[in-house]
Design a protein around this motif. Sequence first.
Motif, PDB file in Angstrom:
ATOM      1  N   VAL A  57     -16.436 -26.237 -18.941  1.00  0.00           N
ATOM      2  CA  VAL A  57     -17.033 -27.351 -18.205  1.00  0.00           C
ATOM      3  C   VAL A  57     -18.540 -27.377 -18.426  1.00  0.00           C
ATOM      4  O   VAL A  57     -19.163 -26.341 -18.631  1.00  0.00           O
ATOM      5  N   GLY A  58     -19.105 -28.588 -18.367  1.00  0.00           N
ATOM      6  CA  GLY A  58     -20.553 -28.748 -18.393  1.00  0.00           C
ATOM      7  C   GLY A  58     -21.083 -28.692 -16.973  1.00  0.00           C
ATOM      8  O   GLY A  58     -20.329 -28.493 -16.015  1.00  0.00           O
ATOM      9  N   GLU A  59     -22.373 -28.871 -16.822  1.00  0.00           N
ATOM     10  CA  GLU A  59     -22.998 -28.877 -15.502  1.00  0.00           C
ATOM     11  C   GLU A  59     -22.681 -30.184 -14.771  1.00  0.00           C
ATOM     12  O   GLU A  59     -22.480 -31.214 -15.408  1.00  0.00           O
ATOM     13  N   ILE A  60     -22.669 -30.146 -13.442  1.00  0.00           N
ATOM     14  CA  ILE A  60     -22.507 -31.375 -12.654  1.00  0.00           C
ATOM     15  C   ILE A  60     -23.800 -32.177 -12.770  1.00  0.00           C
ATOM     16  O   ILE A  60     -24.890 -31.641 -12.563  1.00  0.00           O
ATOM     17  N   MET A  61     -23.663 -33.436 -13.151  1.00  0.00           N
ATOM     18  CA  MET A  61     -24.806 -34.338 -13.307  1.00  0.00           C
ATOM     19  C   MET A  61     -24.813 -35.314 -12.145  1.00  0.00           C
ATOM     20  O   MET A  61     -23.787 -35.908 -11.841  1.00  0.00           O
ATOM     21  N   LYS A  62     -25.946 -35.469 -11.510  1.00  0.00           N
ATOM     22  CA  LYS A  62     -26.117 -36.446 -10.424  1.00  0.00           C
ATOM     23  C   LYS A  62     -26.742 -37.691 -11.038  1.00  0.00           C
ATOM     24  O   LYS A  62     -27.892 -37.662 -11.459  1.00  0.00           O
ATOM     25  N   MET A  63     -25.970 -38.777 -11.121  1.00  0.00           N
ATOM     26  CA  MET A  63     -26.430 -40.024 -11.723  1.00  0.00           C
ATOM     27  C   MET A  63     -26.555 -41.079 -10.627  1.00  0.00           C
ATOM     28  O   MET A  63     -25.952 -40.939  -9.564  1.00  0.00           O
ATOM     29  N   PHE A  78     -19.127 -34.495 -14.347  1.00  0.00           N
ATOM     30  CA  PHE A  78     -19.282 -33.386 -15.284  1.00  0.00           C
ATOM     31  C   PHE A  78     -18.303 -33.571 -16.434  1.00  0.00           C
ATOM     32  O   PHE A  78     -17.312 -34.297 -16.325  1.00  0.00           O
ATOM     33  N   SER A  79     -18.603 -32.919 -17.539  1.00  0.00           N
ATOM     34  CA  SER A  79     -17.711 -32.990 -18.698  1.00  0.00           C
ATOM     35  C   SER A  79     -16.875 -31.723 -18.771  1.00  0.00           C
ATOM     36  O   SER A  79     -17.227 -30.689 -18.208  1.00  0.00           O
ATOM     37  N   PHE A  80     -15.747 -31.838 -19.462  1.00  0.00           N
ATOM     38  CA  PHE A  80     -14.944 -30.662 -19.787  1.00  0.00           C
ATOM     39  C   PHE A  80     -14.268 -30.899 -21.119  1.00  0.00           C
ATOM     40  O   PHE A  80     -14.173 -32.030 -21.590  1.00  0.00           O
ATOM     41  N   LYS A  81     -13.830 -29.810 -21.738  1.00  0.00           N
ATOM     42  CA  LYS A  81     -13.157 -29.889 -23.036  1.00  0.00           C
ATOM     43  C   LYS A  81     -11.730 -29.368 -22.915  1.00  0.00           C
ATOM     44  O   LYS A  81     -11.466 -28.416 -22.174  1.00  0.00           O
ATOM     45  N   ASP A  82     -10.841 -30.020 -23.678  1.00  0.00           N
ATOM     46  CA  ASP A  82      -9.456 -29.546 -23.713  1.00  0.00           C
ATOM     47  C   ASP A  82      -9.323 -28.448 -24.765  1.00  0.00           C
ATOM     48  O   ASP A  82     -10.315 -28.003 -25.361  1.00  0.00           O
ATOM     49  N   GLN A  83      -8.111 -28.015 -25.011  1.00  0.00           N
ATOM     50  CA  GLN A  83      -7.843 -26.912 -25.926  1.00  0.00           C
ATOM     51  C   GLN A  83      -8.254 -27.205 -27.366  1.00  0.00           C
ATOM     52  O   GLN A  83      -8.466 -26.288 -28.152  1.00  0.00           O
ATOM     53  N   ASP A  84      -8.386 -28.485 -27.721  1.00  0.00           N
ATOM     54  CA  ASP A  84      -8.785 -28.855 -29.079  1.00  0.00           C
ATOM     55  C   ASP A  84     -10.257 -29.235 -29.179  1.00  0.00           C
ATOM     56  O   ASP A  84     -10.708 -29.678 -30.225  1.00  0.00           O
ATOM     57  N   GLY A  85     -10.996 -29.101 -28.078  1.00  0.00           N
ATOM     58  CA  GLY A  85     -12.411 -29.434 -28.086  1.00  0.00           C
ATOM     59  C   GLY A  85     -12.712 -30.895 -27.797  1.00  0.00           C
ATOM     60  O   GLY A  85     -13.860 -31.319 -27.907  1.00  0.00           O
TER      61      GLY A  85
END
Length: 127
Positions: free
Chosen positions: A98-104, A110-117
């Motif tokens: 996971v990426g950092e939580i972004m306050k927009m 926040f972003s995250f990646k699956d098993q394939d990127g």
Amino acid sequence: MINKIGKITLYVNNQEEAKEFWTKKLNFLVKFEQNMGPNMKWVEVGPSESEFTTFVLYDKNLMKNQNKDANVLHPSVILSTSDINSTYSELKGNHVEVGEIMKMPYGSMFSFKDQDGNEYLVREDKY
């Protein structure tokens, strides 16, 4: 945890032309539209007022200026949660990258990646 498929971002050459296409030719509604600063607008369209999932019509060039590595050749999926902090902790606890939580201005995400990127976004929404 994740409750809904929230938004699918379509990277477009011209937001106004895309908005006209979806609203005039497919009879979608503009569900949300807001200026987000100079030369940037957030536009969401959907098939009905009651439908939660929307298409975000996002300018390709703006995205490339914001993130030169962004892949604007295919849609981006934004999943929805009602509790961003709990979902973030749960995914991180499940060893998801996971990426950092972004306050927009339009919400926390926040972003995250699956098993394939492949990268996805999770955004906090109120329903």
